[in-house]
Design an enzyme around this catalytic site. Sequence first.
Site, PDB file in Angstrom:
ATOM      1  N   LYS A  50       0.870  -1.187   0.000  1.00  0.00           N
ATOM      2  CA  LYS A  50       0.000   0.000   0.000  1.00  0.00           C
ATOM      3  C   LYS A  50       0.893   1.220   0.000  1.00  0.00           C
ATOM      4  O   LYS A  50       2.026   1.168   0.495  1.00  0.00           O
ATOM      5  CB  LYS A  50      -0.876   0.019   1.257  1.00  0.00           C
ATOM      6  CG  LYS A  50      -2.094   0.919   1.144  1.00  0.00           C
ATOM      7  CD  LYS A  50      -3.257   0.167   0.554  1.00  0.00           C
ATOM      8  CE  LYS A  50      -4.428   1.058   0.222  1.00  0.00           C
ATOM      9  NZ  LYS A  50      -5.596   0.249  -0.198  1.00  0.00           N
ATOM     10  N   ASP A  63      -7.043   4.239  -4.551  1.00  0.00           N
ATOM     11  CA  ASP A  63      -7.708   4.113  -3.250  1.00  0.00           C
ATOM     12  C   ASP A  63      -8.316   5.503  -3.015  1.00  0.00           C
ATOM     13  O   ASP A  63      -8.539   6.249  -3.996  1.00  0.00           O
ATOM     14  CB  ASP A  63      -6.708   3.712  -2.142  1.00  0.00           C
ATOM     15  CG  ASP A  63      -7.400   3.280  -0.846  1.00  0.00           C
ATOM     16  OD1 ASP A  63      -7.859   2.141  -0.768  1.00  0.00           O
ATOM     17  OD2 ASP A  63      -7.504   4.101   0.096  1.00  0.00           O
TER      18      ASP A  63
HETATM   19  P1  NDP Z   1     -12.943   7.836  -3.017  1.00  0.00           P
HETATM   20  O1  NDP Z   1     -11.868   8.811  -2.838  1.00  0.00           O
HETATM   21  O2  NDP Z   1     -13.515   7.607  -4.371  1.00  0.00           O
HETATM   22  O3  NDP Z   1     -14.156   8.155  -2.042  1.00  0.00           O
HETATM   23  C1  NDP Z   1     -13.971   8.236  -0.668  1.00  0.00           C
HETATM   24  C2  NDP Z   1     -15.281   8.607  -0.028  1.00  0.00           C
HETATM   25  O4  NDP Z   1     -15.157   8.496   1.383  1.00  0.00           O
HETATM   26  C3  NDP Z   1     -15.684  10.030  -0.304  1.00  0.00           C
HETATM   27  O5  NDP Z   1     -17.078  10.132  -0.266  1.00  0.00           O
HETATM   28  C4  NDP Z   1     -15.034  10.768   0.872  1.00  0.00           C
HETATM   29  O6  NDP Z   1     -15.634  12.007   1.151  1.00  0.00           O
HETATM   30  C5  NDP Z   1     -15.281   9.779   1.985  1.00  0.00           C
HETATM   31  N1  NDP Z   1     -14.244   9.946   3.006  1.00  0.00           N
HETATM   32  C6  NDP Z   1     -12.916   9.810   2.825  1.00  0.00           C
HETATM   33  N2  NDP Z   1     -12.256  10.058   3.968  1.00  0.00           N
HETATM   34  C7  NDP Z   1     -13.188  10.363   4.853  1.00  0.00           C
HETATM   35  C8  NDP Z   1     -13.136  10.713   6.220  1.00  0.00           C
HETATM   36  N3  NDP Z   1     -11.962  10.799   6.882  1.00  0.00           N
HETATM   37  N4  NDP Z   1     -14.316  10.944   6.848  1.00  0.00           N
HETATM   38  C9  NDP Z   1     -15.502  10.837   6.168  1.00  0.00           C
HETATM   39  N5  NDP Z   1     -15.606  10.524   4.878  1.00  0.00           N
HETATM   40  C10 NDP Z   1     -14.464  10.280   4.242  1.00  0.00           C
HETATM   41  O7  NDP Z   1     -12.366   6.458  -2.420  1.00  0.00           O
HETATM   42  P2  NDP Z   1     -12.905   4.974  -2.606  1.00  0.00           P
HETATM   43  O8  NDP Z   1     -14.364   4.977  -2.811  1.00  0.00           O
HETATM   44  O9  NDP Z   1     -12.028   4.313  -3.588  1.00  0.00           O
HETATM   45  O10 NDP Z   1     -12.542   4.345  -1.186  1.00  0.00           O
HETATM   46  C11 NDP Z   1     -13.496   4.264  -0.120  1.00  0.00           C
HETATM   47  C12 NDP Z   1     -13.062   3.161   0.843  1.00  0.00           C
HETATM   48  O11 NDP Z   1     -13.013   1.907   0.146  1.00  0.00           O
HETATM   49  C13 NDP Z   1     -11.674   3.328   1.456  1.00  0.00           C
HETATM   50  O12 NDP Z   1     -11.688   2.781   2.766  1.00  0.00           O
HETATM   51  C14 NDP Z   1     -10.798   2.454   0.564  1.00  0.00           C
HETATM   52  O13 NDP Z   1      -9.626   2.043   1.233  1.00  0.00           O
HETATM   53  C15 NDP Z   1     -11.742   1.301   0.314  1.00  0.00           C
HETATM   54  N6  NDP Z   1     -11.453   0.459  -0.837  1.00  0.00           N
HETATM   55  C16 NDP Z   1     -11.333   0.980  -2.089  1.00  0.00           C
HETATM   56  C17 NDP Z   1     -11.092   0.163  -3.164  1.00  0.00           C
HETATM   57  C18 NDP Z   1     -11.038   0.667  -4.555  1.00  0.00           C
HETATM   58  O14 NDP Z   1     -10.915  -0.166  -5.477  1.00  0.00           O
HETATM   59  N7  NDP Z   1     -11.154   1.962  -4.795  1.00  0.00           N
HETATM   60  C19 NDP Z   1     -10.914  -1.294  -2.993  1.00  0.00           C
HETATM   61  C20 NDP Z   1     -11.159  -1.759  -1.652  1.00  0.00           C
HETATM   62  C21 NDP Z   1     -11.387  -0.891  -0.624  1.00  0.00           C
HETATM   63  P3  NDP Z   1     -14.932  13.360   0.635  1.00  0.00           P
HETATM   64  O15 NDP Z   1     -15.330  13.497  -0.790  1.00  0.00           O
HETATM   65  O16 NDP Z   1     -15.462  14.407   1.516  1.00  0.00           O
HETATM   66  O17 NDP Z   1     -13.453  13.142   0.807  1.00  0.00           O
HETATM   67  O1  2IT Z   2      -7.966  -1.577  -0.709  1.00  0.00           O
HETATM   68  C1  2IT Z   2      -7.919  -2.089  -1.845  1.00  0.00           C
HETATM   69  O2  2IT Z   2      -8.060  -3.306  -2.021  1.00  0.00           O
HETATM   70  C2  2IT Z   2      -7.688  -1.209  -2.993  1.00  0.00           C
HETATM   71  N1  2IT Z   2      -7.623   0.000  -2.807  1.00  0.00           N
HETATM   72  C3  2IT Z   2      -7.514  -1.790  -4.360  1.00  0.00           C
HETATM   73  C4  2IT Z   2      -6.108  -2.247  -4.565  1.00  0.00           C
HETATM   74  C5  2IT Z   2      -5.777  -2.699  -5.955  1.00  0.00           C
HETATM   75  O3  2IT Z   2      -4.594  -3.005  -6.163  1.00  0.00           O
HETATM   76  O4  2IT Z   2      -6.652  -2.774  -6.825  1.00  0.00           O
END
Ligand code: NDP
Ligand code: 2IT
Length: 457
Positions: free
Chosen positions: A130, A170
């Site tokens: 990561k 992420d």
């Molecule tokens: P994005 O940046 O697309 O979206 C993040 C969302 O979460 C936004 O709505 C953001 O709001 C909100 N957010 C972020 N930080 C905070 C905080 N400290 N408090 C409240 N709201 C918050 O990210 P993703 O959708 O990709 O990721 C969301 C979650 O999913 C994370 O935990 C990530 O690690 C996990 N994840 C993502 C994967 C992926 O493929 N993208 C895979 C597996 C897990 P704002 O716009 O205000 O920042």
């Molecule tokens: O938390 C996660 O699994 C991710 N942000 C996706 C990682 C990846 O390599 O696709």
Amino acid sequence: MAVTTSPFVRDLMADLKAKNPAEPEFHQAVQEVVESLDLVLERRPEYRSARIIERMVEPERVLMFRVPWQDDQGRVHINRGFRIEMNSAIGPYKGGLRFHASVNLGILKFLAFEQVLKNSLTTLPMGGGKGGSDFDPKGKSDNEVMRFCQSFMIELCHHIGPTTDVPAGDIGVGGREIGFLFGQYKRLRNEFTGVLTGKGLNWGGSLIRLEATGYGAVYFASEMLGTRNQTLEGKVCLVSGSGNVAQYTVEKLLQLGAKVVTLSDSNGYILDEAGVTAEKLHFVMDLKNVRRGRIKEYADKFKGVVYTPGDPKLDYNPLWTHKAQCAFPCATQNEIGVKDAANLVKNGVYVVSEGANMPTVLDGVRQFLDAKILFGPAKAANAGGVATSGLEMSQNSMRLSWTREEVDDRLHKIMKAIHRNCRETADAFGTPGNYVNGANIAGFLKVADAMMDQGLV
Ligand code: NDP
Ligand code: 2IT
């Protein structure tokens, strides 16, 4: 809530905290896993003498570097860049990059540790890593984001590669950032390779990667409901976040006939009792991905929607107080606190599928387990994203691309396989229905056995 842990776990946690001070998220992630592993060590003492767990909590390599960049006014900024190469026992390091002001070493270690076990569950050959930066993309122009990404890659390019370490997105790293990072890597190394996943569809990306994490979390929830002969149709769902994972969680829930009534961002949440529709979701995607606005605008745009700003004085989040059957936390770590978990159970939620990484605090997880709800922990429920990254790597290696249907079918089968593996492992270790133990133990065993095979490295 009282938890009994063995002297081994207590000593391990004491050492971990002494060696990694001020990294509470890392401690939390390890604590949850080692509580499950107590069950394994009784049966497999050889892991103890080989000190497999002690090795797993020590990253193979930690990179920390300066990222200087200039804003549009020519002012100089310095951010900190990181890459944690956690474990390569079963494949090249694989895991996302997070750009968020809160990013620090401890948060990335927690994410890298989770990633090792998650990637192991996907059935694909990927190690865990990561990275990211405390750079905050909010309010930055596209040119500023590009300059930052280019500067970040100038250092990162020395450490990554399609067979060594393959980053992805992420929080704060989506298609735009992956594009800038890929362009700079290609320029610096003069090679067009699958060094990143989440790429654009015209330049090596995979269909369904964008959708995969959200779709996967919903497929996982469907599988859990299937064990009670139920489906998602007609279920009321609470979703948090409004980024990539939340958006495609909502899309799949709508396709399966569920009703989604909440969405949020870091400023507050909306309650739409009429339910989010495909048109409203389209508005959210444009708002968040193109205009980069705030979720509050959803309430300004649609009638009957209530927006509640976040209140730092509250020790619970009102989003989790609404009556529903299912909850999909899709924002960030520790967004379901102890009171939130109690509120969810009290209000009838009996399915929780974690789209975000470690969204539930430890005592919240324990409440869900005690209440015997269908609780899908992050490393299983959100593994669809990285699994589809693995499929993107396969397509890149073969120099071909599969159709949307082919990738979605593979994703769906992988989520079913993860669900089955978690369930069967939980059964085999005497804790039926406990997906936390199932995911932790099944993810661990594959990595641990590979480490045993490969000697003391
Ligand atoms: P994005 O940046 O697309 O979206 C993040 C969302 O979460 C936004 O709505 C953001 O709001 C909100 N957010 C972020 N930080 C905070 C905080 N400290 N408090 C409240 N709201 C918050 O990210 P993703 O959708 O990709 O990721 C969301 C979650 O999913 C994370 O935990 C990530 O690690 C996990 N994840 C993502 C994967 C992926 O493929 N993208 C895979 C597996 C897990 P704002 O716009 O205000 O920042
Ligand atoms: O938390 C996660 O699994 C991710 N942000 C996706 C990682 C990846 O390599 O696709």
